[in-house]
Design an enzyme around this catalytic site. Structure first.
Site, short mmCIF file in Angstrom:
data_model
loop_
_atom_site.label_atom_id
_atom_site.label_comp_id
_atom_site.label_asym_id
_atom_site.label_seq_id
_atom_site.Cartn_x
_atom_site.Cartn_y
_atom_site.Cartn_z
CG ASP A 54 52.89 44.57 18.12
OD1 ASP A 54 52.12 45.51 17.28
OD2 ASP A 54 54.15 44.82 18.52
CE1 TYR A 93 60.15 44.45 18.49
CE2 TYR A 93 58.19 43.38 18.66
CZ TYR A 93 58.63 44.61 18.60
OH TYR A 93 57.94 45.74 18.97
CG LEU A 138 51.52 46.98 31.48
CD1 LEU A 138 51.70 45.63 31.67
CD2 LEU A 138 50.43 47.43 31.94
CG ASN A 140 48.52 41.94 31.79
OD1 ASN A 140 48.39 42.24 33.09
ND2 ASN A 140 49.62 41.73 31.35
CG HIS A 197 59.84 48.93 14.25
ND1 HIS A 197 60.16 47.60 14.50
CD2 HIS A 197 59.53 49.41 15.63
CE1 HIS A 197 60.24 47.47 15.79
NE2 HIS A 197 59.92 48.37 16.49
CB ILE A 250 50.02 45.24 22.24
CG1 ILE A 250 50.76 46.76 21.94
CG2 ILE A 250 49.12 45.32 20.99
CD1 ILE A 250 51.76 46.61 20.74
CB VAL A 263 56.85 35.10 29.12
CG1 VAL A 263 57.35 35.73 27.89
CG2 VAL A 263 57.62 35.37 30.33
CE LYS A 317 55.47 46.92 15.86
NZ LYS A 317 55.98 45.86 16.88
CE LYS A 364 57.76 40.67 27.68
NZ LYS A 364 59.26 41.02 27.49
NE ARG A 393 53.33 39.16 36.83
CZ ARG A 393 54.54 39.34 37.14
NH1 ARG A 393 55.59 39.49 36.05
NH2 ARG A 393 54.98 39.42 38.53
P1 NAD Z 1 54.97 46.66 28.58
O1 NAD Z 1 54.61 47.94 28.95
O2 NAD Z 1 53.89 45.81 28.07
O3 NAD Z 1 55.55 45.89 29.90
C1 NAD Z 1 56.25 44.80 29.87
C2 NAD Z 1 56.58 44.55 31.35
O4 NAD Z 1 55.73 44.38 32.31
C3 NAD Z 1 57.52 43.05 31.45
O5 NAD Z 1 58.50 43.48 32.21
C4 NAD Z 1 56.34 42.28 32.08
O6 NAD Z 1 57.17 41.29 32.69
C5 NAD Z 1 55.77 43.45 33.03
N1 NAD Z 1 54.20 42.84 33.26
C6 NAD Z 1 53.33 42.52 32.42
N2 NAD Z 1 52.21 42.20 32.83
C7 NAD Z 1 52.30 42.15 34.08
C8 NAD Z 1 51.46 42.14 35.26
N3 NAD Z 1 50.15 41.90 35.13
N4 NAD Z 1 52.03 42.45 36.44
C9 NAD Z 1 53.34 42.53 36.63
N5 NAD Z 1 54.11 42.75 35.68
C10 NAD Z 1 53.61 42.62 34.26
O7 NAD Z 1 56.24 46.59 27.69
P2 NAD Z 1 56.58 46.26 26.25
O8 NAD Z 1 56.66 44.73 26.10
O9 NAD Z 1 57.78 47.01 25.66
O10 NAD Z 1 55.52 46.58 25.27
C11 NAD Z 1 54.52 46.04 24.86
C12 NAD Z 1 54.55 45.59 23.37
O11 NAD Z 1 54.59 46.69 22.74
C13 NAD Z 1 55.93 44.80 23.08
O12 NAD Z 1 55.77 43.44 23.37
C14 NAD Z 1 55.87 45.17 21.55
O13 NAD Z 1 55.09 44.16 20.94
C15 NAD Z 1 55.38 46.48 21.36
N6 NAD Z 1 56.53 47.57 21.50
C16 NAD Z 1 56.83 47.97 20.36
C17 NAD Z 1 57.69 49.24 20.02
C18 NAD Z 1 57.79 50.02 19.07
O14 NAD Z 1 59.02 50.58 18.71
N7 NAD Z 1 56.97 50.03 18.14
C19 NAD Z 1 58.74 49.36 21.30
C20 NAD Z 1 58.49 48.55 22.36
C21 NAD Z 1 57.31 47.57 22.48
#
Ligand code: NAD
Length: 275
Positions: free
Chosen positions: A45, A50, A190, A240, A108, A228, A232, A75, A230, A236
């Protein structure tokens, strides 16, 4: 481990668990997506805003996987809602991703104050009719925005990607999606990190012998939505991904449902203008 597919309202299948790349700098994205593909993720995604579609494209090009084994979402950003601008933005995303089609293309944000999302939707309808995108949908749409689209158009969005996590269950939106045959996809699944300090989730995680992330991703999966997360960090990513070999009980599901506060972490779709 295999990720189950969901079937969208046009018959296209999509992995229920994918990998999000929000806030990953373009130069780090190739490595992150490669690690995700090695872990087994097939859904990616991204979004024009981005700034990392090129990084995603490079990872795809350098992987041994066939394009048709992947499910790539991007998006349309809110500055390109005029019909011709939207078509150009789509071409630009394809060029950066190094592909000649997308699996899913989303508007978006609705930006209702701008009032142009129905025009953007007409551009997506055109791209869909041309076969350049396998499914089209929206993101951050409230029920009234969905109603406006569907009153104007015969094409029902396949997906509405919205903020959704244990403390913001976004129930009215998920119910409106379901009533119209639109799949709900959880962003910030998350809580963008906020779940990790929640003592109730830590307690459930201890009870089931899993991490908090796994419990929350499993909660999404058992509720049938696309998710979805995220990270890096390859460890993790694996953590996940490992959510299909256990189940939460009804009591655990109900206990997580009870954490909903109705308070968003992110922007309000009614007022967000993209700045
Ligand atoms: P998320 O809820 O996936 O949380 C990411 C955070 O959690 C990061 O700080 C990461 O380091 C931490 N994390 C992930 N796995 C972990 C684990 N196993 N243990 C500990 N920490 C962990 O937040 P996000 O990235 O904002 O959302 C996921 C995806 O959703 C984005 O990457 C993007 O693709 C999408 N998104 C879309 C919109 C939209 O407006 N459509 C907005 C935000 C995000």
């Amino acid at each position: 481990m295999t990720v189950p597919n969901v079937t969208l309202n046009n018959g296209v299948t999509m992995p229920q668990l994918g990998y999000g790349v929000f806030q990953i700098p373009n130069e780090d994205t190739t490595q992150a997506v490669k690690a995700a593909l090695e872990t087994g993720y097939r859904g990616i995604d991204t979004a024009a805003i981005y700034g990392n579609e090129e990084g995603v494209g490079r990872a795809v090009a350098e992987s041994d996987l066939n394009r048709e084994d992947l499910f790539i979402t991007s998006k349309l950003w809110v500055d390109s809602f005029d019909y011709d601008d939207a078509l150009r933005a789509f071409d630009d995303s394809l060029a950066k991703l190094g592909t000649d089609y997308l699996d899913l293309y989303l508007i978006h944000w609705p930006v209702p104050t701008q009032g142009k999302y129905p025009e953007a939707w007409r551009a997506l309808e055109h791209l869909y009719a041309e076969g350049r995108v396998r499914a089209v949908g929206v993101s951050n749409f409230q029920p009234e925005h969905l109603a406006r689209l569907t009153s104007d158009s015969d094409l029902v969005p396949a997906v509405n990607q919205v903020e959704l996590h244990p403390t913001f269950a976004n129930t009215a939106v998920e119910e409106a999606n379901t009533a119209s045959g639109i799949f709900t996809e959880a962003w910030g699944p998350l809580g963008q990190g906020a779940i990790f300090t929640n003592p109730y989730l830590a307690d459930i995680a201890a009870q089931v012998g899993r991490s908090v992330a796994q419990v929350v991703i499993r909660w999404h999966v058992q509720q049938g939505r696309i998710v979805i997360p995220k990270t890096v960090n390859p460890k993790r990513m694996e953590e996940n991904f490992t959510v299909f070999d256990f189940e939460l009980t009804d009591d655990h599901m109900t206990a997580i449902d009870a954490l909903d506060t109705g308070v968003r972490g992110g922007a309000d779709p009614e007022t967000f203008e993209g700045k």
